[in-house]
Design a protein around this motif. Structure first.
Motif, PDB file in Angstrom:
ATOM      1  N   LEU A  63      51.150  76.247   4.087  1.00 25.66           N
ATOM      2  CA  LEU A  63      52.063  76.036   5.203  1.00 25.66           C
ATOM      3  C   LEU A  63      51.839  74.667   5.827  1.00 25.66           C
ATOM      4  O   LEU A  63      52.778  73.894   6.041  1.00 25.66           O
ATOM      5  CB  LEU A  63      51.837  77.141   6.234  1.00 25.66           C
ATOM      6  N   LEU A  64      50.554  74.328   6.092  1.00 22.12           N
ATOM      7  CA  LEU A  64      50.234  73.037   6.695  1.00 22.12           C
ATOM      8  C   LEU A  64      50.698  71.895   5.792  1.00 22.12           C
ATOM      9  O   LEU A  64      51.234  70.892   6.260  1.00 22.12           O
ATOM     10  CB  LEU A  64      48.725  72.923   6.938  1.00 22.12           C
ATOM     11  N   LEU A  65      50.499  72.071   4.474  1.00 23.84           N
ATOM     12  CA  LEU A  65      50.879  71.008   3.545  1.00 23.84           C
ATOM     13  C   LEU A  65      52.391  70.840   3.501  1.00 23.84           C
ATOM     14  O   LEU A  65      52.899  69.725   3.414  1.00 23.84           O
ATOM     15  CB  LEU A  65      50.349  71.311   2.138  1.00 23.84           C
ATOM     16  N   VAL A  66      53.120  71.961   3.568  1.00 28.47           N
ATOM     17  CA  VAL A  66      54.580  71.886   3.529  1.00 28.47           C
ATOM     18  C   VAL A  66      55.110  71.178   4.762  1.00 28.47           C
ATOM     19  O   VAL A  66      56.028  70.364   4.686  1.00 28.47           O
ATOM     20  CB  VAL A  66      55.181  73.305   3.436  1.00 28.47           C
ATOM     21  N   MET A  67      54.503  71.469   5.923  1.00 22.11           N
ATOM     22  CA  MET A  67      55.001  70.903   7.170  1.00 22.11           C
ATOM     23  C   MET A  67      54.582  69.438   7.362  1.00 22.11           C
ATOM     24  O   MET A  67      55.129  68.764   8.221  1.00 22.11           O
ATOM     25  CB  MET A  67      54.477  71.719   8.357  1.00 22.11           C
ATOM     26  N   SER A  68      53.593  68.957   6.596  1.00 19.46           N
ATOM     27  CA  SER A  68      53.089  67.613   6.856  1.00 19.46           C
ATOM     28  C   SER A  68      53.789  66.592   5.968  1.00 19.46           C
ATOM     29  O   SER A  68      54.540  66.934   5.073  1.00 19.46           O
ATOM     30  CB  SER A  68      51.585  67.567   6.619  1.00 19.46           C
ATOM     31  N   GLU A  69      53.506  65.303   6.242  1.00 20.46           N
ATOM     32  CA  GLU A  69      54.129  64.254   5.428  1.00 20.46           C
ATOM     33  C   GLU A  69      53.382  64.112   4.109  1.00 20.46           C
ATOM     34  O   GLU A  69      52.249  64.549   3.966  1.00 20.46           O
ATOM     35  CB  GLU A  69      54.082  62.926   6.190  1.00 20.46           C
ATOM     36  N   SER A  70      54.044  63.419   3.150  1.00 19.87           N
ATOM     37  CA  SER A  70      53.468  63.390   1.810  1.00 19.87           C
ATOM     38  C   SER A  70      52.172  62.583   1.747  1.00 19.87           C
ATOM     39  O   SER A  70      51.300  62.869   0.945  1.00 19.87           O
ATOM     40  CB  SER A  70      54.477  62.844   0.814  1.00 19.87           C
ATOM     41  N   THR A  71      51.996  61.565   2.630  1.00 17.32           N
ATOM     42  CA  THR A  71      50.743  60.801   2.561  1.00 17.32           C
ATOM     43  C   THR A  71      49.567  61.673   2.980  1.00 17.32           C
ATOM     44  O   THR A  71      48.507  61.637   2.361  1.00 17.32           O
ATOM     45  CB  THR A  71      50.790  59.564   3.475  1.00 17.32           C
ATOM     46  N   THR A  72      49.776  62.459   4.034  1.00 15.67           N
ATOM     47  CA  THR A  72      48.666  63.320   4.452  1.00 15.67           C
ATOM     48  C   THR A  72      48.400  64.391   3.406  1.00 15.67           C
ATOM     49  O   THR A  72      47.259  64.754   3.164  1.00 15.67           O
ATOM     50  CB  THR A  72      48.959  64.007   5.799  1.00 15.67           C
ATOM     51  N   SER A  73      49.471  64.891   2.741  1.00 20.78           N
ATOM     52  CA  SER A  73      49.196  65.948   1.774  1.00 20.78           C
ATOM     53  C   SER A  73      48.460  65.394   0.554  1.00 20.78           C
ATOM     54  O   SER A  73      47.676  66.106  -0.063  1.00 20.78           O
ATOM     55  CB  SER A  73      50.462  66.703   1.389  1.00 20.78           C
ATOM     56  N   ALA A  74      48.655  64.116   0.214  1.00 15.93           N
ATOM     57  CA  ALA A  74      47.880  63.538  -0.892  1.00 15.93           C
ATOM     58  C   ALA A  74      46.394  63.523  -0.540  1.00 15.93           C
ATOM     59  O   ALA A  74      45.535  63.893  -1.345  1.00 15.93           O
ATOM     60  CB  ALA A  74      48.370  62.131  -1.199  1.00 15.93           C
ATOM     61  N   MET A  75      46.090  63.111   0.714  1.00 15.06           N
ATOM     62  CA  MET A  75      44.689  63.141   1.174  1.00 15.06           C
ATOM     63  C   MET A  75      44.135  64.554   1.116  1.00 15.06           C
ATOM     64  O   MET A  75      43.008  64.798   0.692  1.00 15.06           O
ATOM     65  CB  MET A  75      44.606  62.664   2.627  1.00 15.06           C
TER      66      MET A  75
END
Lengths: 329, 336
Positions: free
Chosen positions: B171-183
């Motif tokens: 859920l957190l990954l879906v709601m966040s931007e792609s740069t943060t999800s790469a980290m």
């Protein structure tokens, strides 16, 4: 324990109403009249009719079939290994399917979704066959060795997939489709091809409930009763390949159902497979239908990943069941 | 439906147990030295070994490589021991800190940090992860306490918590931007990048203390191998033992994943490899499991930072690449 017949009846009613909800509700609200006419007097120019027939029907059918297949596959995996932590993924099914699909994206350049589905199914079969081959020792298939071989093969296939992903980053974007798991965007034909298999295998599994019940005893007791548990285990494994391998091929990795729905069903009707198999299948289908329908409303116009929704609906119910009822596994 | 994880086949008795353990220690030391010597530049042993012992000043060895290798050792050992204790406690060969929700609790903490507090000093990330892991452990204890931490209950609630925390992470990954999800993905695979000696100063002693604690608990661990009925029949109150082992295992896993990310498979594979390689003697198994876990992660990190130069890939990717085939080899060898 709950008495079985009212429970089954109630579940069937719930599945029907969930199916109806899945057809009616979404970004486009469908009126009852349109819903009825989409099937009786289909008009290709009507947006509502097209949404129902092209988009929603295949989606609802996929959710129902995949949910039921995964739940029954979960029951079988747990019985096969006599282990509460087992799920279809344990037999290497998910890891094998993913690796073959990754190979398809990198080297084969397949054009159709159907090609990838077949490839995924092939991967699931190869992986499970390898697990069985490794687990086979002196003419015996012990639950412990199935678990160990499954863990080892799963690790190896995962590693190989990651290796492919490192070598070729473009494959990742193709794999995301399967990694996340989804019941949307599948053609009715794909589900239609898989559904009869699910039905037939589930009925066969249900008919062999007595043999499956014997697998829950330890091997010595079962052998003492004159039953060859070694003949049941490969057959049950074959059923898991068809059910779970087909599910991964059609809808990608959808977790939770194969692991947790069987436990929920056991809390309700006990460990006898005659009751456990149909109740699990219905709960699995119901859960995935509800999860898919609700996923359209949480963050519109986007949809919530199906795995998040199944967990959000299933976990509270399951925790209540687990912490209240006293049933031994 | 539970199963004694202790009935794994015995390794052949060609080698006596002390010799096996001694051999394992020598191999571990050799791997440690190798992991410091090999890298972007290859260093000669007569430069590496004195620097490792602190006799020479050497920037590459002492600041870059040794801290990272030592972190791999302690994290691997902690995960291996945590898995060993859980498999004993739950009498289940599939148990590991990843499957009862402790690792995924840490993941929620770490990903939440990346999404919510991205601007804060990275120093805080392990603390958020640790709090996440402790929350998961507390929930596991709280939801099973009324059933006196019964084995089946811990297993069922554990898999449930694991799914729940995994869903929150998604859920957190879906709601966040792609740069943060790469980290976040790098963290979720598990990486030892950016290790520093400040952490090692207390993580290594903590690992040693944890191992000693496990060794002191060897009688309690032996009791856990008995079935519930046998335990009751012997008049033993096993609730304090179960509580102690569960807390110890959770704390070790929480420490490990806080610093290295959600590294999977070590906690599952290390105990099994140990049972296949070393005789059943419990203290030997505990020491061996710590060593094998450490070696798994050392080799995985070595592969991650050297095989695809100049890229430095997360160690978590290679744990299964090294542990999986080796385990298959051991299983296949037994078939004959």
């Amino acid at each position: 324990m709950v008495s079985t017949k009212p429970l089954l009846l109630g579940l069937i009613l719930l599945v029907f109403s969930a199916f109806w909800m899945s057809l009616s509700f979404g970004q486009t609200r469908i009126s009852q009249q349109d819903l009825w006419q989409a099937f009786t007097a289909f008009d290709a120019t009507s947006v509502e009719h097209t949404v129902v027939r092209i988009n929603r029907l295949s989606r609802a059918a996929t959710a129902l079939v995949i949910g039921a297949a995964l739940a029954v596959a979960g029951v079988l995996s747990q019985t096969l290994t006599r282990n509460a932590l087992a799920s279809p993924g344990l037999l290497g099914i998910n890891a094998g399917a993913l690796m073959f699909i990754a190979i398809g994206f990198t080297w084969l350049n397949l054009s159709s979704l159907l090609g990838y589905m077949l490839l995924g199914f092939l991967g699931a079969t190869v992986a499970t066959a390898l697990v069985y081959l490794l687990a086979w020792q002196r003419g015996l298939l012990s639950p412990l060795r199935i678990i160990l071989a499954g863990a080892a093969c799963g690790a190896m296939f995962t590693a190989l997939t990651q290796g492919i992903l490192i070598a070729d980053q473009a494959t990742l974007s193709g794999l995301v489709y399967w990694l996340g798991g989804s019941v949307a965007g599948r053609s009715l034909e794909a589900v239609g091809a898989f559904a009869p298999w699910v039905l037939v295998v589930t009925i066969l599994v249900w008919l062999s409930s007595r043999l499956l019940n014997l697998l829950l005893l330890d091997d010595e007791t079962a052998a003492g009763l004159g039953q060859s548990v070694n003949r049941v285990r490969p057959m049950a494994g074959l059923a898991v390949i068809v059910l779970a391998g087909g599910s991964v091929a059609v809808a990608g990795l959808i977790g939770f159902i194969g692991l947790i729905v069987p436990h929920a069903a056991r809390r309700l009707v006990g460990t006898d497979h005659r009751r456990l198999v149909p109740v699990s299948a219905l709960i699995g289908g119901l859960l995935l239908l509800l999860a898919d329908t609700l996923s359209r409303f949480i963050i519109p116009p986007q949809e919530m990943p199906i795995g998040v929704m199944t967990a959000a609906i299933g976990i509270p119910v399951f925790l209540v069941l687990v912490t209240r009822r006293q049933v031994a596994l | 439906m539970t199963q004694a994880s202790t009935n794994a086949p015995m390794p052949s008795t060609k080698w006596p147990s002390h010799l096996r353990l001694a051999l394992l220690m020598i191999i571990s030391l050799a791997i440690l030295v190798m992991s410091v010597a090999i890298g972007h530049s290859r260093l000669p042993l007569d430069r590496v070994i004195p620097a490792m012992l602190g006799l020479n000043e050497d920037f590459i060895v002492q600041t870059l490589r040794l801290p990272r290798s030592l972190l791999a050792c302690s994290v691997g050992a902690l995960l291996g021991l945590s898995g060993f204790l859980l498999q004993r406690l739950l009498r289940n060969p599939l148990a590991s800190p990843d499957i009862v929700g402790i690792t995924s609790g840490a993941s929620v903490g770490a990903v939440l940090f990346i999404v919510v507090a991205a601007g804060a000093a990275p120093f805080w990330q392990p603390i958020w992860a640790f709090i996440g892991a402790l929350t998961a452990a507390a929930a596991l204890l709280g939801l099973t306490w009324k059933q006196r931490l019964s084995v089946t209950r811990v297993v069922l609630v554990g898999i449930c918590l694991n799914s729940g925390f995994a869903a929150i992470t998604t859920l957190l990954l879906v709601m966040s931007e792609s740069t943060t999800s790469a980290m976040a993905y790098t963290w979720l695979t598990g990486t030892l990048y950016g290790a520093n000696s400040a952490v090692n100063h207390w993580l290594i002693p903590a690992t040693v203390v944890a191992l000693l604690g496990c060794l002191l608990l060897k009688r309690e661990l032996a009791v856990l191998a008995l079935s519930d009925e046998q335990q009751v029949g012997l008049g033993l109150s096993t609730l304090p033992i179960r509580l102690l082992i569960l807390c110890l295992s959770a704390a070790m896993a929480a420490l490990a994943v806080s610093f290295a990310g959600a590294i999977g498979f070590v906690g599952l594979l290390a105990p099994h490899l140990t049972r296949q390689l070393l005789p059943k003697h419990l203290p030997g198994q505990l020491i061996g499991c710590a060593l094998i876990g450490a070696n798994l992660l050392l080799l995985a990190d070595l592969a991650g930072r050297t095989l695809f130069l100049p890229r430095d890939l997360p160690a978590g990717i290679f744990v299964s690449a090294i542990g999986g085939p080796f385990f298959i080899f051991l299983l296949a060898r037994q078939r004959r």
